[in-house]
Design an enzyme around this catalytic site. Sequence first.
Site, PDB file in Angstrom:
ATOM      1  CE  LYS A 241      -4.240  -1.893   2.452  1.00 27.39           C
ATOM      2  NZ  LYS A 241      -5.275  -1.396   1.725  1.00 27.39           N
ATOM      3  NE  ARG A 315     -11.335  -9.268  -1.875  1.00 20.64           N
ATOM      4  CZ  ARG A 315     -11.701  -8.510  -3.132  1.00 20.64           C
ATOM      5  NH1 ARG A 315     -12.289  -8.864  -4.346  1.00 20.64           N
ATOM      6  NH2 ARG A 315     -11.871  -7.399  -2.616  1.00 20.64           N
TER       7      ARG A 315
HETATM    8  N1  BES Z   1      -8.191  -3.302   4.539  1.00 23.28           N
HETATM    9  C1  BES Z   1      -8.532  -2.837   2.895  1.00 23.28           C
HETATM   10  C2  BES Z   1      -9.735  -2.686   2.903  1.00 23.28           C
HETATM   11  C3  BES Z   1     -10.102  -1.210   3.466  1.00 23.28           C
HETATM   12  C4  BES Z   1      -9.531  -0.299   2.676  1.00 23.28           C
HETATM   13  C5  BES Z   1     -10.050  -0.734   4.456  1.00 23.28           C
HETATM   14  C6  BES Z   1      -9.049   1.526   3.161  1.00 23.28           C
HETATM   15  C7  BES Z   1     -10.892   0.516   5.088  1.00 23.28           C
HETATM   16  C8  BES Z   1     -10.455   1.442   4.624  1.00 23.28           C
HETATM   17  C9  BES Z   1      -8.264  -4.842   2.322  1.00 23.28           C
HETATM   18  O1  BES Z   1      -7.584  -5.676   2.168  1.00 23.28           O
HETATM   19  C10 BES Z   1      -7.748  -4.004   0.765  1.00 23.28           C
HETATM   20  O2  BES Z   1      -6.380  -3.809   0.685  1.00 23.28           O
HETATM   21  N2  BES Z   1      -8.848  -3.887  -0.345  1.00 23.28           N
HETATM   22  C11 BES Z   1      -8.270  -3.857  -1.866  1.00 23.28           C
HETATM   23  C12 BES Z   1      -8.708  -4.302  -2.497  1.00 23.28           C
HETATM   24  C13 BES Z   1      -8.488  -4.470  -3.741  1.00 23.28           C
HETATM   25  C14 BES Z   1      -6.532  -4.623  -4.175  1.00 23.28           C
HETATM   26  C15 BES Z   1      -8.695  -5.446  -4.523  1.00 23.28           C
HETATM   27  C16 BES Z   1      -8.601  -2.061  -1.896  1.00 23.28           C
HETATM   28  O3  BES Z   1      -9.428  -1.766  -1.164  1.00 23.28           O
HETATM   29  O4  BES Z   1      -8.096  -1.188  -2.374  1.00 23.28           O
HETATM   30 ZN    ZN Z   2      -5.480  -5.223   1.797  1.00 19.54          ZN
END
Ligand code: BES
Ligand code: ZN
Length: 461
Positions: A241, A315
């Site tokens: 990230k 997921r």
């Molecule tokens: N934990 C994150 C989602 C999230 C983002 C929660 C911001 C709360 C605030 C999750 O694991 C994630 O990183 N999801 C990705 C999915 C993507 C790779 C399809 C996302 O939301 O970018």
């Molecule tokens: Zn994630």
Amino acid sequence: MKINFGSTIPATHTQVLFKEQAVPMLTETDGVTALILGKGKEGKVTARTFRTLVRTAVRSAKSSKIKRIAFTLDDVLFPELVNDHSREWVLRTFAENLVIAQYEFGRYKTDKKKESYAAEVLVVGVLEKGDKESIKWGETVGTYVNHSRDLSNTPGGDMTPQTLARAAQTMAKGTKVSVKVLDQKQIEKEKMGALLGVARGSTEEARFVIMEYWGKGKGKEAPVVFVGKGITFDTGGLNLKPSDSVLDMHLDMSGGATVMAAIVCAAKLGLKKNIVALIPAAENMVSGESYRPGDVLISMSGKTIDVLNTDAEGRLVLADGLTYAKRYNPRLVIDVATLTGAALVALGQHASAIMTKDIKVQNMLMELGEESGDYVWPLPLWDEYKQYTKGVFGDLANIPASHGRYGGSINGGMFLSHFAEGFTWAHIDMAPRMTATQSDHLAKGATGEPMRLLLKVAELY
Ligand code: BES
Ligand code: ZN
Ligand code: ZN
């Protein structure tokens, strides 16, 4: 917070008064202080505005460094609310919102003064039968929402899968909730390949927490099962990230924290219901042992998964959680997860996204969301979206191979639906409600949601 009862307001307390006027004000007459709050021009208080009003009272008292506040019952029991809901609902909701508004995450502050403000509440007036019990009920619910927030707010360094599992045991102590924790070896034995894949990059081992509460009696009724995402820190893995996005990712176990709090709270309240809470817990880290984009994981269900993005880890751990849930022949399974940033894009910060193929469950969640204060809004899980879950080398892919940016929350839900076969199921993407926003009138950090909604479901479904 201490909630006491009395017949008059002593000079040691500041009386909270709800008036038509809009500007909050602190007044003093003859040494008696009053905190005056506007209840809105039209004067008709709704469930939503009532919660805000109660929270504003507490937050205003706190910012004025007031330690003791008082309410008269007559002030709190708005006739329109008693009519539309019930006296019990009003008093429960009142107490619950006092408790959650008073909360601060003070664990790392050397100066604990902030926690002492608005810590004492006096309720003045003639009590009817059941009033004290209603207030006690709300206090208990609020306290467990705060427990959930404490776990979520704890930084990733101090909240590992192992600590989270221990917290479940601590929270359940003295209640009728039993806790079993599967360690890394047992998780391997269960062949939870998706959970293990996510955990691989971290020096912290995975844990799988199993909490059971047989309030109705084991075997008497199939349980409702809650599955909560327990990612204690989400770096994104090798699909790392960016700096701004990783900051709050110690809160990525909020789904896990909230299902834990819900089951223990249900036990504390003595609900005559069977409930199970499952928390697959892992840390999504970057190392030479991290799972890679392109890896194929074999999930507990036997279905294989192409990892196209290591940041779509929630997921994956939930897939094994849902597979485990099937063992209980559940009446209903609800998973709760901070699953996608896309849910924030869709809904902003004022509702969690819900996804289910069962329209009755959808309507129930929306209704109970309004009643509990944990607001939710639906997204579809239509067959049209199924194509985006197809794997190239594995059976499934954890993100769509193309169209990556569209319908992100639905893609998450559709992926999970492959593991929710054979039982009624709903998915709550609580990412929008992971942290409090200004108009929530709550302390910064975790909201503890949707614990109150889960409790209502457990109670009424
Ligand atoms: N934990 C994150 C989602 C999230 C983002 C929660 C911001 C709360 C605030 C999750 O694991 C994630 O990183 N999801 C990705 C999915 C993507 C790779 C399809 C996302 O939301 O970018
Ligand atoms: Zn994630
Ligand atoms: Zn995550």
